[in-house]
Design a protein around this motif. Structure first.
Motif, PDB file in Angstrom:
ATOM      1  N   HIS A 117       0.873  -1.163   0.000  1.00 19.19           N
ATOM      2  CA  HIS A 117       0.000   0.000   0.000  1.00 19.19           C
ATOM      3  C   HIS A 117       0.914   1.218   0.000  1.00 19.19           C
ATOM      4  CE1 HIS A 117      -2.469  -3.152   1.895  1.00 19.19           C
ATOM      5  NE2 HIS A 117      -3.509  -2.510   1.419  1.00 19.19           N
ATOM      6  N   HIS A 304      -9.738  -2.643  -1.478  1.00 23.07           N
ATOM      7  CA  HIS A 304      -8.859  -3.004  -0.366  1.00 23.07           C
ATOM      8  C   HIS A 304      -9.686  -3.217   0.893  1.00 23.07           C
ATOM      9  CE1 HIS A 304      -5.232  -1.228  -2.475  1.00 23.07           C
ATOM     10  NE2 HIS A 304      -6.217  -0.595  -3.093  1.00 23.07           N
ATOM     11  N   SER A 306      -8.908  -2.146   4.985  1.00 22.73           N
ATOM     12  CA  SER A 306      -7.937  -1.307   5.683  1.00 22.73           C
ATOM     13  C   SER A 306      -7.064  -2.109   6.639  1.00 22.73           C
ATOM     14  CB  SER A 306      -8.655  -0.195   6.444  1.00 22.73           C
ATOM     15  OG  SER A 306      -9.500  -0.741   7.447  1.00 22.73           O
ATOM     16  N   HIS A 328      -0.965   7.734   8.109  1.00 18.67           N
ATOM     17  CA  HIS A 328      -0.386   7.782   6.769  1.00 18.67           C
ATOM     18  C   HIS A 328       0.560   8.971   6.608  1.00 18.67           C
ATOM     19  CE1 HIS A 328      -3.625   5.196   4.498  1.00 18.67           C
ATOM     20  NE2 HIS A 328      -2.853   4.486   5.301  1.00 18.67           N
ATOM     21  N   GLY A 338      -3.970   7.664   1.892  1.00 14.36           N
ATOM     22  CA  GLY A 338      -3.550   6.878   0.736  1.00 14.36           C
ATOM     23  C   GLY A 338      -4.660   6.527  -0.239  1.00 14.36           C
ATOM     24  N   TYR A 339      -5.828   6.151   0.277  1.00 11.73           N
ATOM     25  CA  TYR A 339      -6.924   5.695  -0.563  1.00 11.73           C
ATOM     26  C   TYR A 339      -7.728   6.877  -1.105  1.00 11.73           C
ATOM     27  CZ  TYR A 339      -5.914   1.522   2.243  1.00 11.73           C
ATOM     28  OH  TYR A 339      -5.286   0.488   2.885  1.00 11.73           O
ATOM     29  N   HIS A 365      -2.175   3.531  -2.998  1.00 15.63           N
ATOM     30  CA  HIS A 365      -2.965   2.418  -2.469  1.00 15.63           C
ATOM     31  C   HIS A 365      -2.575   1.066  -3.050  1.00 15.63           C
ATOM     32  CE1 HIS A 365      -5.212   2.822  -6.279  1.00 15.63           C
ATOM     33  NE2 HIS A 365      -5.262   4.123  -6.011  1.00 15.63           N
ATOM     34  N   THR A 366      -2.158   1.041  -4.324  1.00  8.98           N
ATOM     35  CA  THR A 366      -1.850  -0.214  -4.995  1.00  8.98           C
ATOM     36  C   THR A 366      -0.499  -0.087  -5.660  1.00  8.98           C
ATOM     37  OG1 THR A 366      -4.220  -0.518  -5.421  1.00  8.98           O
ATOM     38  CG2 THR A 366      -2.705  -1.954  -6.631  1.00  8.98           C
ATOM     39  N   ASN A 370      -1.046   2.664  -9.261  1.00  9.13           N
ATOM     40  CA  ASN A 370      -1.820   3.822  -8.811  1.00  9.13           C
ATOM     41  C   ASN A 370      -2.245   4.720  -9.966  1.00  9.13           C
ATOM     42  OD1 ASN A 370      -1.772   3.512  -5.855  1.00  9.13           O
ATOM     43  ND2 ASN A 370       0.432   3.757  -6.068  1.00  9.13           N
ATOM     44  N   GLY A 375      -8.510   3.876  -5.681  1.00  9.49           N
ATOM     45  CA  GLY A 375      -8.392   2.922  -4.580  1.00  9.49           C
ATOM     46  C   GLY A 375      -9.517   3.112  -3.579  1.00  9.49           C
ATOM     47  N   ALA A 377     -11.028   1.634   0.020  1.00  9.55           N
ATOM     48  CA  ALA A 377     -10.756   0.809   1.195  1.00  9.55           C
ATOM     49  C   ALA A 377     -12.030   0.595   1.987  1.00  9.55           C
ATOM     50  CB  ALA A 377      -9.714   1.471   2.083  1.00  9.55           C
ATOM     51  N   HIS A 438      -6.878  -5.774  -4.538  1.00 12.75           N
ATOM     52  CA  HIS A 438      -5.472  -5.415  -4.430  1.00 12.75           C
ATOM     53  C   HIS A 438      -4.569  -6.604  -4.745  1.00 12.75           C
ATOM     54  CE1 HIS A 438      -2.102  -3.569  -1.684  1.00 12.75           C
ATOM     55  NE2 HIS A 438      -1.745  -3.639  -2.936  1.00 12.75           N
TER      56      HIS A 438
END
Length: 469
Positions: A117, A304, A306, A328, A338-339, A365-366, A370, A375, A377, A438
């Motif tokens: 991630h 995803h 979390s 994060h 991130g997501y 996220h991926t 990305n 993304g 979650a 993911h």
């Protein structure tokens, strides 16, 4: 993670957060008194524990931890280390003491495989010098005592990363206005919809959406260069008054905001679902980078979990999000959450990384994929727990709208080029489902076996929301 020394006694962040003194002793101590701040992070260095803790002749310690102690209140934990490229081959376990009852939990596992991630290799975000290695965060609820132990999987063969620190995150209070209250949403499969007609992508930031409305009850950025061809904004637009929620739109209203040049002359776009904005869940905008990065399109959605655990209520979801956001950015060194979106167990949808919910915001996220993806979650851990139907339905509704804005067919396939993911070397072209998990792009359990098994249902439902036969 870079920038932290084992001898450090504190870490300062943008909001002038004050972190506790480094405590190496095993004795419980009185937590220091600090001003009441809107969220904070305590950062404690780990020290050798167990056999050989004081015997350097045994070589590098294979077990480190923080012994049982009193701390200021927190609700989420994680472990970070200096080098983002170093992996933690071992186990991380934590036990916490609940505020109020004073009861200690049993040992809980923290997911250690988290580097998949994050920002793509060689991106400005990953090369910023701020990013650190980290476990997944774990939501434990309001606590004021902690103990952690980190063990390498095999003595001498997998040394623990250097600079291990325990991060204790307090989400702080929500918005002064009360924010947006999560609601219980229905989880029924969508009924077939009428074919969509022509429409266009909204260029307005998420915070510039319509005024909040009551949710329907029957339906479940940046200083780095943008990718070639990408749009770029330098400063966020000011949030409008009462901008806690973007209300659900009808199909006609959604299509009126769509760009036919992007969505297609005869687009299939699901109605925009109700979305709780960053303002609504109480994001502290002073933490993140002030500018945004956009990709050229949204061709795929990666789902995803979390991995923060399922021990939260939907009323606590905004606090969970504020905690993950702070972990994060402050603990892991990322530029923002991130997501791109998050979904709670009741089916509420939340804006994630800033930059505009309708725009192609570059997330973290991926790893490797990305670019040109979104993304999503689902808050919780779904390796052994069945995801609530409301959450799966929310994923379907969100993807029907978001992918539809860019002409995406939820039941279709798409080819993405790897930026380097471990599973696929940089430059390899990979054929994905438009809605993928993911694990399709990386060797990971995410989004958990039981959520992954529901993605077929989400694809079919998303296509129906778009009006596809």
């Amino acid at each position: 993670m870079r920038g932290f020394l084992a001898s450090s006694v504190g870490v300062a962040c943008i909001a002038a957060l004050i972190f506790p003194l480094s405590l190496l002793s095993g004795a419980a101590t009185e937590p220091p008194q600090v001003p009441d701040l809107p969220g904070s992070t305590q950062s404690l260095p780990l020290a050798p524990i167990g056999e050989g803790a004081s015997d350097r002749s045994r070589g590098a310690a294979t077990e480190q931890g923080v012994t049982e102690r009193d701390v200021r209140p927190f609700s989420l934990v994680g472990v970070v280390w200096d080098d983002v490229n170093a992996e933690l081959h071992g186990t991380v376990q934590v036990r916490t003491r609940a505020v109020g009852s004073g009861e200690w939990s049993g040992w809980q596992d923290v997911e250690t495989h988290n580097h998949e991630h994050g920002a793509d290799p060689d991106s400005a975000e990953s090369e910023s010098g701020k990013v650190r290695g980290s476990t997944a965060p774990l939501w434990v609820g309001e606590s004021d005592g902690v103990e952690v132990r980190v063990r390498s999987e095999a003595a001498g063969t997998a040394p623990l990363p250097e600079g291990l620190r325990l991060e204790l995150v307090d989400p702080g209070e929500g918005p002064a206005s009360g924010g947006a209250a999560p609601v219980e949403l229905a989880s029924e499969e969508p009924a077939p919809a009428e074919p969509a007609s022509e429409g266009a992508v909204s260029e307005e930031p998420a915070s510039d959406g319509p005024a909040p409305a009551e949710p329907a009850s029957d339906d479940p950025a940046s200083e780095e260069p943008a990718p070639a061809g990408a749009d770029r904004a330098t400063e966020p637009a000011p949030a409008p008054p009462d901008g806690n929620v973007l209300p659900e739109l009808s199909r006609a209203e959604t299509e009126a905001e769509a760009d036919p040049a992007v969505a297609g002359a005869t687009p299939y776009i699901g109605p925009r679902p109700r979305i709780i904005t960053r303002q609504g869940w109480g994001a502290d905008e002073s933490l993140r980078e002030r500018t945004f990065v956009y990709t050229t399109s949204v061709k795929a959605a990666f789902v995803h979990h979390s991995a923060t655990g399922n021990n939260y209520t939907c009323a606590q979801a905004p606090s969970v999000l504020r905690s993950i956001y702070r972990y994060h950015v402050v603990s892991s060194g990322w530029r923002d959450f991130g997501y791109n979106f998050a979904v709670d167990k009741c089916g509420n949808i939340y804006e994630g990384r800033a930059g505009g919910v309708a725009k192609a915001v570059l997330g973290a996220h991926t790893l490797g994929f990305n670019t040109d993806s979104v993304g999503i979650a689902v808050l919780g851990t779904y390796s052994l727990s069945t995801p609530p139907a409301a959450a799966v339905t929310a994923v379907a509704r969100l993807t029907a709208w978001k992918l539809g804005l860019y002409g995406g067919n939820p039941r279709g396939k798409v080819v993405l080029t790897s930026g380097g993911s471990g599973k696929y070397a940089k430059g390899v072209r990979v054929n994905f489902n438009v809605i993928s998990g993911h694990r399709d792009g990386f060797f990971t359990d995410c989004p958990g076996a039981l959520l992954y098994s529901r993605l077929g249902t989400a694809r079919s439902a998303s296509a129906k929301y778009q009006g596809r036969a």
